[in-house]
Design an enzyme around this catalytic site. Sequence first.
Site, PDB file in Angstrom:
ATOM      1  N   HIS A 156      46.034  -6.913 -17.628  1.00 25.21           N
ATOM      2  CA  HIS A 156      46.527  -5.561 -17.577  1.00 25.21           C
ATOM      3  C   HIS A 156      45.820  -4.841 -16.511  1.00 25.21           C
ATOM      4  O   HIS A 156      45.348  -3.702 -16.647  1.00 25.21           O
ATOM      5  CB  HIS A 156      46.139  -4.842 -18.875  1.00 25.21           C
ATOM      6  CG  HIS A 156      46.587  -5.507 -20.184  1.00 25.21           C
ATOM      7  ND1 HIS A 156      47.784  -5.386 -20.629  1.00 25.21           N
ATOM      8  CD2 HIS A 156      45.771  -6.690 -20.766  1.00 25.21           C
ATOM      9  CE1 HIS A 156      47.935  -6.262 -21.639  1.00 25.21           C
ATOM     10  NE2 HIS A 156      46.749  -6.884 -21.809  1.00 25.21           N
ATOM     11  N   SER A 277      46.627   2.160  12.549  1.00 27.58           N
ATOM     12  CA  SER A 277      47.494   3.670  12.386  1.00 27.58           C
ATOM     13  C   SER A 277      47.519   4.271  13.595  1.00 27.58           C
ATOM     14  O   SER A 277      46.420   4.382  14.373  1.00 27.58           O
ATOM     15  CB  SER A 277      46.826   4.297  11.404  1.00 27.58           C
ATOM     16  OG  SER A 277      47.041   5.691  11.397  1.00 27.58           O
ATOM     17  N   LYS A 283      41.826   3.064  10.346  1.00 24.03           N
ATOM     18  CA  LYS A 283      42.489   2.188   9.492  1.00 24.03           C
ATOM     19  C   LYS A 283      42.798   0.965   9.993  1.00 24.03           C
ATOM     20  O   LYS A 283      43.020   0.489  11.044  1.00 24.03           O
ATOM     21  CB  LYS A 283      43.935   2.987   9.653  1.00 24.03           C
ATOM     22  CG  LYS A 283      44.012   4.148   8.685  1.00 24.03           C
ATOM     23  CD  LYS A 283      43.972   3.852   6.790  1.00 24.03           C
ATOM     24  CE  LYS A 283      45.474   4.022   6.765  1.00 24.03           C
ATOM     25  NZ  LYS A 283      45.962   3.722   5.418  1.00 24.03           N
TER      26      LYS A 283
END
Length: 470
Positions: A156, A277, A283
Amino acid sequence: MAQLWGGRFTKETDQLVFNFNQSIGFDQKFFVQDVKGSMAHVRMLAKQGIITEEERDRILDGLSEIARDVATGNIKITDTYEDIHSFVEANLTARIGNTGKKLHTGRSRNDQVALDMRLFIRDEIDETALLLLGLLETLYRLMGEHEHTYMPGFTHMQKAQPVTLAHHLGAYFEMFKRDHRKLYSIRERMNVCPLGSGALAGTTYPLDRDYVAKILGFDKACDNSMDGVSDRDYVIEFLSALSVTMMHLSRLSEEIIIWNSNEYRFIEIDDTYSTGSSIMPQKKNPDIAELIRGKTGRVYGALISLLTVMKGIPLAYDKDMQEDKEMTFDAIDTAKGCIHLMNGMLSTSKFNKERMETSAKQGYMNATDAADYLVRKGMPFRDAHTVIGKLVLTAIGRGVQLDELPLEAWKKESNLFENDIYDAISLKTCVERRKTKGAPGGMEDELKLSAGYLKTAKETAKALADRMKL
Ligand code: ARG
């Protein structure tokens, strides 16, 4: 417009119709297979006395020259031809004269295209199997390096029980192993030769179909000519296998994206496999993993498309089947590219052992082991579960991990606890004690089995490659 027919027509094909009907735009992809199939066919025609040996040799020489000229770029495959079969035959006749017109004796484009597609898919199955083998080897190497790299195991998306990186990657080894094995089983089923099925009902010439099958590396000629020209099950099976492989690659990509995120930092994808980016200078994005995940849909699309094309086709060949190619070619190129890139990305990524271990020590993942401790001392598991549940609550309240609770806190819940509880719930014990077959503590066996699989797989690949040197 160069076509292989026209005798019974009084008018030229409309240009739009020609464009709509043509397949040379994409079936040129199996030019090599088309020539190979034609060569096998003429050798058989001569052996059976249907053409002379001189005719055979002239045709074979002509076909070899065309193959050479296409390979060197001396002649271009252009869209003036209806399909790749017309291109080869027209060029042959232009080159060697009327003898070229005998190539198509006892053959239809229906069994010809069925053969080309089968030869093409067989090659692609072999190539895909080799790429998967490369990926399996990388996974195996990483498993060996990370047998004792502890990390959280999740259910989960919540921390569940500690595992090792080797064990986690081992699950992917199993998936790709199944994919790899499946390819060979598809290959075994599809390795029958359709040539000689004719348009649908065989032919009146005394063809030796098994001879053609043998020289093209098939196990035998197909048993039913109507099935021979219209069977595309093996393409569907291959696309289905590729879809499952893409699903596995997509799951792995998803994990890599999560592990590579700033929050996790379990791995760092190499600069060579990352992108930046245009606006945010900080990034470094996992575009390759995202693209693999995204491209999965294209491969599923091809599978659904072909299943749909085939579902309404009465026996035997109908032109709908020309639609078996473009999406299939795209799906194969896509899946092969993704396997290749996943291999490169995995083998260049850095795994951050410390981050994984620190994460594995947090989140009360040793709670089951603490309960098992009580069980070993005679308490029924269900009661032990409640006791440890309370201790977890205490630890959460104090803002500590279970192994940071003093012995009195444990004893408050049960007198069975002694000092050895700390060793029983250490990360190392939690993982290494799980020695049931297939569990993270029993990795030596899993590694041995994986090594065994790789060894056999390499031998199989070599034996097949030798057989294909026709
Ligand atoms: N381009 C066709 C295909 O891909 C080849 C077979 C054509 N046969 C025919 N009867 N028109 O299926």
